[in-house]
Design a protein around this motif. Structure first.
Motif, mmCIF file in Angstrom:
data_model
loop_
_atom_site.group_PDB
_atom_site.id
_atom_site.type_symbol
_atom_site.label_atom_id
_atom_site.label_comp_id
_atom_site.label_asym_id
_atom_site.label_seq_id
_atom_site.Cartn_x
_atom_site.Cartn_y
_atom_site.Cartn_z
ATOM 1 N N ARG A 25 -7.035 11.457 -37.117
ATOM 2 C CA ARG A 25 -5.844 12.300 -37.201
ATOM 3 C C ARG A 25 -4.634 11.478 -36.803
ATOM 4 O O ARG A 25 -4.761 10.477 -36.078
ATOM 5 N N PRO A 26 -3.466 11.845 -37.230
ATOM 6 C CA PRO A 26 -2.278 11.050 -36.912
ATOM 7 C C PRO A 26 -1.990 11.062 -35.417
ATOM 8 O O PRO A 26 -2.253 12.043 -34.724
ATOM 9 N N SER A 27 -1.458 9.962 -34.984
ATOM 10 C CA SER A 27 -1.104 9.854 -33.558
ATOM 11 C C SER A 27 0.288 10.397 -33.335
ATOM 12 O O SER A 27 1.187 10.221 -34.176
ATOM 13 N N ASN A 28 0.497 11.066 -32.208
ATOM 14 C CA ASN A 28 1.830 11.594 -31.878
ATOM 15 C C ASN A 28 2.630 10.624 -31.042
ATOM 16 O O ASN A 28 3.779 10.892 -30.725
ATOM 17 N N SER A 29 2.004 9.567 -30.612
ATOM 18 C CA SER A 29 2.728 8.584 -29.806
ATOM 19 C C SER A 29 2.736 7.248 -30.547
ATOM 20 O O SER A 29 1.769 6.876 -31.195
ATOM 21 N N TYR A 30 3.840 6.589 -30.428
ATOM 22 C CA TYR A 30 3.994 5.306 -31.093
ATOM 23 C C TYR A 30 4.293 4.268 -30.025
ATOM 24 O O TYR A 30 5.046 4.479 -29.096
#
Length: 200
Positions: free
Chosen positions: A191-196
């Motif tokens: 799933r996509p990460s919310n933190s970069y």
């Protein structure tokens, strides 16, 4: 009442300017109202003349189209030398056509079984003379493997201009062997990460 008098005066003034084709002759102004001296005369009125009636005539019928034999194009008439046809019978057919200017076409077909159901397998040839005088010939087969033409006039893919470099061959071999030889395909997160963050 003032409005009525005003409208009546305007009407009298405008009536003097009416053209005579409405059937009214303008009365001659009397000397009392004219700045020019004219002999006093009795105003004369003429009876209105009946307006000219429009004349009607029966509508003209639309021109009927004319039909004639088709005109032949300029140039010589090309005769058909051969025209043999076998009309489809249970899916099989054939024809052979030749014209006087050197065009020739032959084709035959019949149904054959295939994975998707029966298809018509066709084979044939056609030929004609090119503007430079060469005879163009093409033979073909069309069946469950597609259209397969054969002719000396069809373009041929050029040979590869140079050998494949060694490093490209190694990459191709590594991709063929897959992850067992140290090559692994990049993995994607589920799933996509919310933190970069910074790349590692």
């Amino acid at each position: 009442m003032k409005t009525f008098v005003f409208v009546a005066v305007i009407s009298v003034c405008l009536a003097d300017r009416l053209p005579s084709h409405f059937g009214y002759a303008s009365p001659q102004p009397s000397s009392a109202f004219s700045h020019r001296s004219r002999p006093a005369s009795r105003p004369s009125f003429s009876a209105p003349t009946p307006a000219s009636r429009p004349s009607f005539s029966a509508p003209r019928p639309a021109p009927q189209p004319t039909y004639s034999a088709p005109r032949s194009a300029p140039g010589p008439v090309v005769p058909i030398l051969v025209d043999d046809r076998v009309h489809p019978d249970a899916g099989a057919y054939s024809f052979n056509v030749e014209t006087g200017d050197g065009i020739s076409r032959q084709e035959s077909g019949s149904p054959i079984p295939a994975k998707e159901g029966p298809v018509t397998a066709m084979s044939g040839a056609y030929s004609f003379t090119l503007p430079d005088g060469q005879l163009f010939e093409l033979r073909f087969v069309a069946d469950e493997n597609g259209f397969q033409p054969q002719s000396a006039f069809l373009p041929v893919a050029p040979a590869f201009p140079h050998p494949i470099p060694a490093h490209a061959l190694r990459q191709i071999e590594r991709a063929r062997q897959g992850p067992s030889q140290g090559y692994s395909a990049p993995t994607r997160p589920s799933r996509p990460s919310n933190s970069y963050g910074f790349p590692q």
